[in-house]
Write a protein that holds these residues in place. Structure first.
Motif, short mmCIF file in Angstrom:
data_model
loop_
_atom_site.label_atom_id
_atom_site.label_comp_id
_atom_site.label_asym_id
_atom_site.label_seq_id
_atom_site.Cartn_x
_atom_site.Cartn_y
_atom_site.Cartn_z
N LEU A 163 1.55 12.98 -57.41
CA LEU A 163 0.35 13.72 -56.71
C LEU A 163 0.19 13.86 -55.39
N VAL A 164 0.63 12.57 -54.75
CA VAL A 164 0.71 12.64 -53.05
C VAL A 164 1.56 13.68 -52.39
N LEU A 176 6.63 8.48 -47.88
CA LEU A 176 5.79 9.53 -47.99
C LEU A 176 4.95 9.22 -46.82
N ASN A 177 4.50 7.97 -46.31
CA ASN A 177 3.78 7.93 -45.43
C ASN A 177 4.34 8.38 -43.98
N LYS A 178 5.51 8.22 -44.10
CA LYS A 178 6.28 8.91 -42.75
C LYS A 178 6.29 10.20 -42.96
N ALA A 227 -4.70 8.03 -49.63
CA ALA A 227 -4.27 6.85 -49.16
C ALA A 227 -4.48 5.79 -50.35
N GLY A 228 -5.31 5.88 -50.90
CA GLY A 228 -5.69 4.77 -52.13
C GLY A 228 -4.28 4.77 -53.28
N LEU A 229 -4.19 5.85 -53.59
CA LEU A 229 -2.89 5.97 -54.47
C LEU A 229 -1.63 5.57 -53.69
N MET A 230 -1.43 5.75 -52.84
CA MET A 230 -0.19 5.31 -52.02
C MET A 230 -0.09 3.86 -51.81
N LEU A 231 -1.54 3.48 -51.44
CA LEU A 231 -1.50 1.83 -51.32
C LEU A 231 -1.10 1.44 -52.65
N SER A 232 -1.72 1.72 -53.92
CA SER A 232 -1.57 1.32 -55.28
C SER A 232 -0.25 1.19 -55.66
N ALA A 233 0.61 2.25 -55.14
CA ALA A 233 2.03 2.26 -55.40
C ALA A 233 2.81 1.11 -54.61
N ILE A 234 2.43 0.94 -53.53
CA ILE A 234 3.14 -0.22 -52.61
C ILE A 234 2.68 -1.39 -53.25
#
Length: 308
Positions: free
Chosen positions: A21-22, A123-125, A139-146
């Motif tokens: 998604l991201v 992906l953050n980079k 950002a919430g999705l990415m945090l969830s993945a980490i």
């Protein structure tokens, strides 16, 4: 077919679903017609994260060649973990944090693989490199993945880069990483609505190890006995999977998310090699894996060495 499909591995976890998604969103922001899709059903943990941040799961596909000639892989590269017809399309990009195996292409591609705990950290980079802001919900999705991939920063796969990225993303998402993370992990560890058949495929990945065909499935639990109390039935199902899929080993792992230990039930013709590989003994056809929580960093390399 100008559209590019973005997807992760079969039996998707939180990193696979959210990274698709991201990254599809990022590609869209830079002018690429991209769509996130999935190769399986989201688990309870992923569903919790999607609902929390207001997303629907990507649509389900089994094959991709009829819809697109080009695809982007996230959170995987091994062909047996990908779409059934992956050889019929051009892979233009890979964003991943796993070992590289059983992978080759006829054309040049963008390949980004880093030894970090989660695809979302990479992906953050990439967002920063493309000067694209990350919206709060993404950002919430990415945090969830980490959080998922590092077991709330307790897995040996977790790096300083993952922790730094999670801190940035939590601030963007407006959540407390520790509080939200524990709630998400507990949602994923609730197995009350799952049959044993569900658990075998919930987070299962196939690997080639020397001449051996191996499946490693991992489920998280608050109490491992929620699963192991049904071990006799579990072993019957594991033997059936081994026979039907021609496996040399099915290594089923239950991970205690509170104590950061695991218990494995190995089945297959090379199963006797598993316990010694971890410096453990096989008792009641179980291998206690003290301090083992990571399939990628602790289980796959150990079994790969043992099965050479």
């Amino acid at each position: 077919m100008s559209k590019i499909l973005v997807f992760g591995h079969k039996n998707p976890d939180t990193d696979t679903i959210t990274s698709a998604l991201v990254y599809a969103y990022l590609k869209q922001q830079i002018g690429v017609e991209a769509e996130a899709v999935r190769l399986g059903e989201p688990n309870n943990e992923t569903a919790y994260a999607l609902e929390k941040f207001g997303f629907e799961a990507p649509r389900l596909v089994e094959k991709v060649a009829s819809e697109a000639s080009k695809v982007i892989l996230v959170d995987h590269n091994e062909r047996q973990q990908s779409a059934d017809d992956i050889t019929e399309v051009q892979i233009t990009e890979v964003i991943d944090h796993h070992r590289i195996a059983n992978f080759e292409t006829a054309d040049p591609l963008y390949y980004r693989a880093e030894p970090v705990g989660c695809t979302a950290t990479i992906l953050n980079k990439i967002f920063k490199e493309n000067d694209v802001e990350i919206p709060a919900n993404y950002a919430g999705l990415m945090l969830s993945a980490i959080i998922s991939d590092t077991l709330l920063f307790k897995s040996p796969t977790c790096t300083d880069q993952d922790v730094k990225a999670a801190k940035e993303l939590a601030e963007k998402a407006g959540v407390n990483a520790e509080e939200y993370g524990l709630a998400m992990l507990k949602a994923g560890a609730d197995l009350s609505d799952k049959s044993l058949e569900d658990l075998l495929s919930l987070d299962a990945k196939e690997f080639s190890m020397a001449e051996n065909k191996v499946v490693i499935a991992q489920v998280n639990a608050v109490d491992v006995n929620d699963v192991l109390d049904r071990q006799a039935e579990l072993e019957t199902l594991l033997h059936k999977e081994v026979e039907e899929k021609g496996l040399d080993l099915f290594f089923f792992v239950v991970t205690d998310i509170l104590n950061n230990d695991s218990v494995a039930v190995p089945v297959g013709k090379v199963a006797e090699k598993c316990a010694p590989a971890f410096g453990a003994t096989l008792e009641n056809n179980r291998v206690v894996l003290k301090g083992v929580v990571s399939r990628k960093k602790q289980i796959v390399p150990t079994l790969t060495d043992a099965l050479k």
